[in-house]
Design a protein around this motif. Structure first.
Motif, PDB file in Angstrom:
ATOM      1  N   GLU A  66     110.231  10.777  29.432  1.00  0.00           N
ATOM      2  CA  GLU A  66     111.217  11.038  28.702  1.00  0.00           C
ATOM      3  C   GLU A  66     111.723  12.339  27.683  1.00  0.00           C
ATOM      4  O   GLU A  66     112.140  13.295  27.725  1.00  0.00           O
ATOM      5  N   ILE A  67     109.961  12.331  28.125  1.00  0.00           N
ATOM      6  CA  ILE A  67     110.556  14.345  26.902  1.00  0.00           C
ATOM      7  C   ILE A  67     111.402  15.433  27.996  1.00  0.00           C
ATOM      8  O   ILE A  67     112.124  16.269  28.017  1.00  0.00           O
ATOM      9  N   GLU A  68     110.243  14.600  29.394  1.00  0.00           N
ATOM     10  CA  GLU A  68     110.743  15.850  30.654  1.00  0.00           C
ATOM     11  C   GLU A  68     111.679  15.758  30.992  1.00  0.00           C
ATOM     12  O   GLU A  68     112.903  17.055  30.735  1.00  0.00           O
ATOM     13  N   MET A  69     112.410  14.155  30.208  1.00  0.00           N
ATOM     14  CA  MET A  69     113.927  14.484  31.145  1.00  0.00           C
ATOM     15  C   MET A  69     115.184  15.001  29.876  1.00  0.00           C
ATOM     16  O   MET A  69     115.832  15.437  29.934  1.00  0.00           O
ATOM     17  N   ALA A 102     118.599  11.433  16.137  1.00  0.00           N
ATOM     18  CA  ALA A 102     118.427  10.151  17.032  1.00  0.00           C
ATOM     19  C   ALA A 102     116.853   9.874  17.570  1.00  0.00           C
ATOM     20  O   ALA A 102     116.341  10.178  16.732  1.00  0.00           O
ATOM     21  N   VAL A 103     117.028   8.282  18.112  1.00  0.00           N
ATOM     22  CA  VAL A 103     115.560   8.155  18.628  1.00  0.00           C
ATOM     23  C   VAL A 103     115.541   7.774  19.806  1.00  0.00           C
ATOM     24  O   VAL A 103     116.347   7.118  20.425  1.00  0.00           O
ATOM     25  N   MET A 104     114.848   8.741  20.958  1.00  0.00           N
ATOM     26  CA  MET A 104     114.454   8.620  21.939  1.00  0.00           C
ATOM     27  C   MET A 104     112.363   8.356  21.912  1.00  0.00           C
ATOM     28  O   MET A 104     111.819   8.838  22.053  1.00  0.00           O
ATOM     29  N   ARG A 251     117.768  14.356  39.840  1.00  0.00           N
ATOM     30  CA  ARG A 251     116.238  14.698  38.524  1.00  0.00           C
ATOM     31  C   ARG A 251     115.756  13.261  38.541  1.00  0.00           C
ATOM     32  O   ARG A 251     114.363  13.298  37.757  1.00  0.00           O
ATOM     33  N   MET A 252     116.584  12.330  37.880  1.00  0.00           N
ATOM     34  CA  MET A 252     116.009  11.269  37.000  1.00  0.00           C
ATOM     35  C   MET A 252     115.196  10.279  38.062  1.00  0.00           C
ATOM     36  O   MET A 252     113.772  10.046  37.092  1.00  0.00           O
ATOM     37  N   GLN A 253     115.530  10.129  39.125  1.00  0.00           N
ATOM     38  CA  GLN A 253     113.946   9.026  39.795  1.00  0.00           C
ATOM     39  C   GLN A 253     113.237   9.974  40.262  1.00  0.00           C
ATOM     40  O   GLN A 253     111.903   9.425  40.006  1.00  0.00           O
ATOM     41  N   LYS A 254     113.674  11.290  40.136  1.00  0.00           N
ATOM     42  CA  LYS A 254     112.104  12.610  39.930  1.00  0.00           C
ATOM     43  C   LYS A 254     110.905  12.043  39.050  1.00  0.00           C
ATOM     44  O   LYS A 254     109.943  11.616  39.751  1.00  0.00           O
ATOM     45  N   ILE A 255     111.654  12.471  38.036  1.00  0.00           N
ATOM     46  CA  ILE A 255     110.827  12.188  36.557  1.00  0.00           C
ATOM     47  C   ILE A 255     109.933  10.953  37.244  1.00  0.00           C
ATOM     48  O   ILE A 255     108.677  10.866  36.687  1.00  0.00           O
ATOM     49  N   ILE A 256     110.685   9.759  37.077  1.00  0.00           N
ATOM     50  CA  ILE A 256     110.126   8.083  36.875  1.00  0.00           C
ATOM     51  C   ILE A 256     109.033   8.252  38.204  1.00  0.00           C
ATOM     52  O   ILE A 256     107.778   7.422  37.898  1.00  0.00           O
ATOM     53  N   ASP A 257     109.393   8.564  39.093  1.00  0.00           N
ATOM     54  CA  ASP A 257     108.983   8.310  39.994  1.00  0.00           C
ATOM     55  C   ASP A 257     107.072   8.976  39.891  1.00  0.00           C
ATOM     56  O   ASP A 257     106.053   8.758  40.360  1.00  0.00           O
ATOM     57  N   LYS A 258     107.032  10.640  39.267  1.00  0.00           N
ATOM     58  CA  LYS A 258     106.027  10.956  39.307  1.00  0.00           C
ATOM     59  C   LYS A 258     105.293  10.561  38.557  1.00  0.00           C
ATOM     60  O   LYS A 258     103.975  10.145  38.538  1.00  0.00           O
ATOM     61  N   TYR A 259     105.616   9.424  37.727  1.00  0.00           N
ATOM     62  CA  TYR A 259     104.802   9.111  36.515  1.00  0.00           C
ATOM     63  C   TYR A 259     104.237   6.767  36.790  1.00  0.00           C
ATOM     64  O   TYR A 259     104.193   6.311  36.571  1.00  0.00           O
TER      65      TYR A 259
END
Ligand SMILES: Nc1ncnc2c1ncn2[C@@H]1O[C@H](COP(=O)(O)OP(=O)(O)OP(=O)(O)O)[C@@H](O)[C@H]1O
Ligand SMILES: [Mg+2]
Lengths: 487, 247
Positions: A66-69, A102-104, A251-259
């Motif tokens: 979420e931080i990267e997003m 907001a809450v993330m 871009r979203m998928q890329k971040i998710i895959d990273k983790y």
């Protein structure tokens, strides 16, 4: 006799309080017209969504999905943001209280929450998964009859377990944090644990010796950012546009895959796990936490001492009204659990004054009121313990009340109360740890954050406990020295 | 109010709840007069003395000191107290400061003298009570008789017009009593107006201009020492003197 105007003193005290509150109200908020700044509550660490570095920030290479997003969205949509890391419960309360915009925090979108908050476009799907010890042969829910299983209280996993308890016949044990819960499975106290899929998978990927046995997530739910209902629609639009752009461009998928795939974020298994090694690795964070604890203690004690002296002096006047004010204030703040007071000041008061209370200020006010009430009782008792003949001798010389008090009674009373005051100072130091509940990054909260990253609960709490004992010992030595000098 | 008197008390009443401790006291004290008050325990002597500087607030009547009615709320009681010295049975020296500071505290704090002047004065008073060499010690290290003499010096440092003594020697070992009484005799000789509650009949006989006998919250009888000690009129007085003189 004693014909000094206590109403006047009380009035000036009220005025001082009003000035303090007024200062809170006008405390500047930097709002740039071109680039709005949003305050967003998040988790200290909720892997893989948020992962704090050893300094309690998110500036490392792997700060979490979420931080990267958010970083990318903010750049694309031209806004600035300020993160407020807290416990998840703290996040929700801060959003309700208007402390944050907001809450993330890896927040699942549930029907119940939808009634209170607005949600962004979801960017992830989260579900409950079941994990067992690596060497366990339990593979399905049906094998759990008569066994103990666990979940974090208040989570969707806990709801799921409650709903299906009759059907499968297990016992449920609740925990507050993932690492203690997982540890319980590892050492064999619980047969299986139910937790958020991504959290569990990330944990296993970084070395927790458990295995996931569910084929696909149970009760899958979308994850999104929560907003105050019906408010700040411009911000809602910017963030929603940003999320859609992230998804569309991959871009979203890329971040998710990273983790969640591969080994890019794996922690080095060779890290030094001895106490000395842990100290070295977390030196900066621990020092920062210690400094915050010391700062809170010192400022807290000074404010509490002033407040307590006022309460004590009001308490021994012959003015019934002043006495009553003092007794009632002491009664209320001694009776109130400090954690409730902290929540009230940090989350509750902003609703009334329409303005955020800065975290440190909220912490100091909490200490001032709570410890000040105890000090007030000590001061009152100390003054009352001085021989009444001292009052009579001083007053019969013609000294007015305040001079008799400051020159004759107070010095003797203070000497009587020194041991109790020292005790109260030590209590204040310990009580600063309660402020971790509202997210103050002092020593205890620092410990929680570090452990959520390295899972070394036993050793880290040993380190933290030792640090407390050391500073309390230093404080005790210092006070013994001062007492000896005074005698 | 009569200008001839330093202290004038008119129909003074004081009660604690339903216990009427002072039941209408009238007493006039002329300048330089030494009045000794005797009477059984609980008869109201201390209460009377404490009403004179408003350590106790009277329920009725008037107390004039130097022409001010201390019962009048408009009167600044602190100013009046500056002119009334008081010496207590238990000395009540301030343990948080030296002997010298005990004496200079009030004059300095009330702007009567600079610190240096006050210290010079204090040493004179300490000399008067024979304790000059104790100026810099803590009062807790003194004997009872020395403490009481310091307490007298402390009261004198405010240059009062009237001195009140409440059983100044009752808490002392017998061999100390003489020193304190000696200082008080000297004060009387110098013309100080004094009201002394005491059980020291010898002192009363020798020094008092007038002896007042208290009984059950009233003045039963008063007169010169000869009148009271040699020819008591009231049976209560005789009774009391029989008890205290024939032990
Ligand atoms: N603060 C008080 N509250 C209630 N009663 C009091 C108080 N002070 C004195 N008394 C009562 O008033 C009465 C007179 O007391 P006081 O001390 O004046 O007597 P006294 O003549 O000085 O006796 P003694 O020779 O024992 O000192 C006593 O019955 C005493 O119990
Ligand atoms: Mg008495």
């Amino acid at each position: 006799m004693r014909r000094i105007s206590w109403k006047k003193i009380f009035a000036s005290w009220l005025a001082a309080l009003a000035i303090a509150v007024g200062w809170l109200l006008v405390e500047p908020q930097s709002v740039s017209a071109a680039e709005p700044t949003y305050t967003i509550a998040t988790n200290n660490t909720f892997e893989p969504f948020e992962i704090q570095d050893s300094k309690g920030g998110y500036s490392g290479k792997n700060p979490g999905i979420e931080i990267e997003m958010l970083r990318e969205i903010a750049k694309h949509e031209h806004f600035k943001y300020k993160l407020k890391p807290m416990s998840f419960n703290g996040d929700l309360q801060a959003l309700e209280g208007g402390q944050v915009d907001a809450v993330m925090a890896g927040m699942s979108v549930t029907d119940e929450r939808k009634q209170k908050f607005d949600f962004s476009v979801p960017y992830y799907t989260d579900g409950v998964e079941m994990a067992v010890a690596k060497d366990s042969n339990i593979k399905s829910l049906k094998q759990l009859k008569g066994k103990t299983v666990s979940a974090k209280s208040g989570t969707s996993a806990a709801l799921f377990l409650k709903k299906n308890q009759k059907k499968y016949g297990y016992k449920v044990k609740y925990f507050d944090s993932s690492n203690t819960m997982w540890n319980d499975v590892k050492i064999g106290n619980t047969a299986a644990t139910f937790d958020d899929g991504p959290v569990l998978e990330y944990g296993i990927k970084t070395g927790v010796p458990l295995k996931v046995v569910t084929k696909k997530p149970i009760d899958a739910q979308p994850v999104a950012i929560g907003f105050q209902k019906g408010k700040n629609l411009a911000m809602q639009k910017k963030i929603n546009d940003g999320i859609r752009w992230m998804k569309k461009t991959g871009r979203m998928q890329k971040i998710i895959d990273k983790y969640t795939k591969g080994n890019k974020t794996a922690k080095s298994a060779t890290a030094d796990r001895t106490i000395l090694g842990l100290l070295r690795a977390n030196r900066e964070a621990l020092l920062r936490g210690l400094w915050m604890t010391v700062e809170l203690t010192v400022v807290g004690i000074i404010c509490a001492m002033i407040f307590g002296l006022i309460l004590g002096v009001l308490g021994i006047t012959q003015n019934k009204f002043a006495q009553a004010v003092s007794s009632v204030i002491i009664y209320i703040f001694r009776g109130l659990p400090m954690i409730v007071l902290a929540f009230f000041i940090y989350m509750g008061v902003p609703n009334v004054i329409g303005h955020k209370v800065p975290l440190f200020v909220a912490g100091v006010i909490t200490l001032m009121l709570d410890e000040g009430a105890y000090i007030g009782a000590i001061v009152k008792g100390g003054f009352e313990a001085v021989d009444p003949g001292q009052w009579e001798a001083a007053r019969s010389l013609g000294l007015p009340y305040h001079k008799a008090l400051t020159k004759v009674i107070a010095p003797q009373g203070l000497k009587i109360m020194v041991p109790s005051l020292v005790n109260q100072f030590i209590m204040t130091l310990k009580d600063t740890s309660i402020l971790s509940a509202i997210g103050v990054m002092e020593l205890t909260e620092t410990g929680t954050v570090i452990i959520s990253q390295n899972m070394e609960g036993f050793k880290m709490w040993l380190i933290i406990g030792t640090i407390y004992i050391i500073i309390i010992t230093l404080l005790t030595w210092l006070s013994n020295y001062i007492q000896k000098r005074m005698a | 109010m009569d200008k001839r008197y330093k202290v004038q008390v008119k129909d003074l009443h004081k009660s604690y709840g339903s216990n009427e401790v002072l039941q209408g006291i009238d007493l006039n004290v002329a300048p330089s007069e030494v009045v000794c008050m005797i009477g059984p325990s609980g008869s109201g002597k201390s209460t009377f003395l404490r009403c004179l500087n408003r350590l106790e607030v009277p329920n009725g009547g008037h107390v004039y000191v130097d022409g001010y009615d201390i019962a009048d709320p408009k009167v600044n009681i602190n100013k009046v107290r500056e002119n009334i010295g008081m010496v207590f049975q238990h000395f009540n020296l301030f343990p948080n400061m030296s002997v010298l500071d005990n004496i200079t505290l009030a004059p300095v704090q009330l702007g009567k003298a600079t610190k240096a002047e006050a210290e010079e004065e204090a040493l004179r008073y300490l000399d008067l009570v024979g304790l000059k060499e104790k100026a810099n010690v803590n009062p807790q290290t003194l004997s009872g008789g020395q403490k009481q003499r310091v307490a007298i010096a402390r009261a004198l440092a405010m240059k009062p017009d009237v001195m009140l003594f409440d059983e100044p020697t009752s808490a002392l070992d017998p061999e100390m009593v003489g020193d304190v009484l000696g200082v008080m005799k000297q004060l009387a000789k110098q013309g100080m107006t004094m009201i002394v509650v005491t059980h020291e009949m010898g002192f009363a006989k020798q020094v008092a201009d007038r002896v007042v006998f208290f009984h059950d919250g009233k003045i039963r009888e008063q007169g010169t020492p000869e009148e009271i000690f040699d020819h008591p009129q009231h049976p209560d007085t005789r009774n009391f003197l029989d008890k205290v003189l024939n032990v």
